[in-house]
Design an enzyme around this catalytic site. Structure first.
Site, PDB file in Angstrom:
ATOM      1  N   SER A   1       0.845  -1.194   0.000  1.00 63.28           N
ATOM      2  CA  SER A   1       0.000   0.000   0.000  1.00 63.28           C
ATOM      3  C   SER A   1       0.880   1.244   0.000  1.00 63.28           C
ATOM      4  O   SER A   1       1.987   1.225   0.566  1.00 63.28           O
ATOM      5  CB  SER A   1      -0.893   0.017   1.245  1.00 63.28           C
ATOM      6  OG  SER A   1      -1.545   1.268   1.392  1.00 63.28           O
TER       7      SER A   1
ATOM      8  N   TYR B   1      -1.413  -0.466  10.042  1.00 60.57           N
ATOM      9  CA  TYR B   1      -1.464  -1.023   8.689  1.00 60.57           C
ATOM     10  C   TYR B   1      -0.229  -0.602   7.893  1.00 60.57           C
ATOM     11  O   TYR B   1       0.416  -1.433   7.238  1.00 60.57           O
ATOM     12  CB  TYR B   1      -2.739  -0.543   7.989  1.00 60.57           C
ATOM     13  CG  TYR B   1      -2.935  -1.102   6.604  1.00 60.57           C
ATOM     14  CD1 TYR B   1      -3.248  -2.444   6.415  1.00 60.57           C
ATOM     15  CD2 TYR B   1      -2.831  -0.286   5.480  1.00 60.57           C
ATOM     16  CE1 TYR B   1      -3.444  -2.963   5.145  1.00 60.57           C
ATOM     17  CE2 TYR B   1      -3.024  -0.791   4.209  1.00 60.57           C
ATOM     18  CZ  TYR B   1      -3.330  -2.138   4.044  1.00 60.57           C
ATOM     19  OH  TYR B   1      -3.519  -2.634   2.775  1.00 60.57           O
TER      20      TYR B   1
END
Length: 247
Positions: free
Chosen positions: A145, A158
């Site tokens: 990501s 995350y």
């Protein structure tokens, strides 16, 4: 069924029952690969199997919770006994955790995110590396990501897990340079998935790229003629950069 360079290849896909993983599994099956579909939900895997069969393809369903380290560890031996090799690994499964200041995260959230996003992929690398080396063209792609590099406020757990994943895959790719195995990272950008909807509840999902548009980009990276390794590919910009900069 369309013939392609994926015909006859054995491809492991995690998080295969929905979203990006499902789209990749279907694209691989469409191109002739035998898909080892891993997901936590048996119902989702059975639905995927029905779709793959409708395409004329074949899948092996592996209901597996990626928090179960011992189950991951036993995967390599089981697949070796049945197939003798693995040609492709797509490490897609991940969890978001919660959007929170780093200092406010509780142990349970931190441990779950690190277990699934980092530890499970390490265990997959460890158990499947010997099988990937048995392939004449072993290929591995992991999903990351952009927040791993932008360090956006409140996305800490995350983002940290994805930064660790990128470091791990880059290190592994460097270790594989004298083998037939190539390992890379894809940063998908905003994709229409359930995880994205949880993270951005006010966003119109119809403005986002569907997983089916991303899938061929990933399947091309696990084809035997794909030779780059240790790279991070941005799906939105199509830019490619080394995961690690040589000193």
């Amino acid at each position: 069924m369309t013939s392609s360079s994926q015909a006859g290849r054995i491809a492991v896909v995690t998080g295969a029952s929905r979203g990006i993983g499902r789209a990749v599994a279907l694209d691989l099956a469409r191109q002739g690969a035998h898909v080892i579909a891993i997901a936590r939900t048996t119902g989702g895997l059975e639905e995927l199997d029905d779709e793959i069969r409708a395409l004329g393809g074949h899948a092996t369903l592996v209901p597996l919770d990626l928090k179960d380290g011992k189950a991951i560890d036993s995967l390599g031996a089981a697949l070796y006994e049945r197939f003798g090799r693995v040609d492709a690994l797509i490490g897609n499964a991940a969890v978001l955790g919660v959007l929170s200041p780093v200092s406010h995260l509780d142990d349970k959230v931190w441990d779950e995110v690190m277990t699934i996003n980092v530890n499970a992929n390490w265990r997959l690398i460890r158990t499947l590396e010997p099988l990937l080396k048995q392939s004449p063209a072993g290929r591995a792609v992991f999903l990351s990501s952009g927040v791993a590099r932008t360090m956006k406020a409140y996305w800490g757990v995350y983002a940290i897990s994805k930064a660790a994943l990128e470091c791990m895959v880059g290190t592994w790719a460097a270790e594989l340079k004298i083998t037939n195995v190539k390992a890379n990272i894809v940063s998908p950008g905003p994709i229409r998935t359930a995880m994205r909807a949880r993270a951005m509840p006010g966003e119109d999902p119809m403005t986002l790229t569907p997983p089916e548009e991303l899938a061929p980009f990933i399947t091309a990276m696990v084809a035997p003629d794909y030779e780059q390794t240790g790279m991070l590919f941005d799906f939105r910009t199509k830019a490619a950069t080394p995961i690690a900069v040589a000193s």
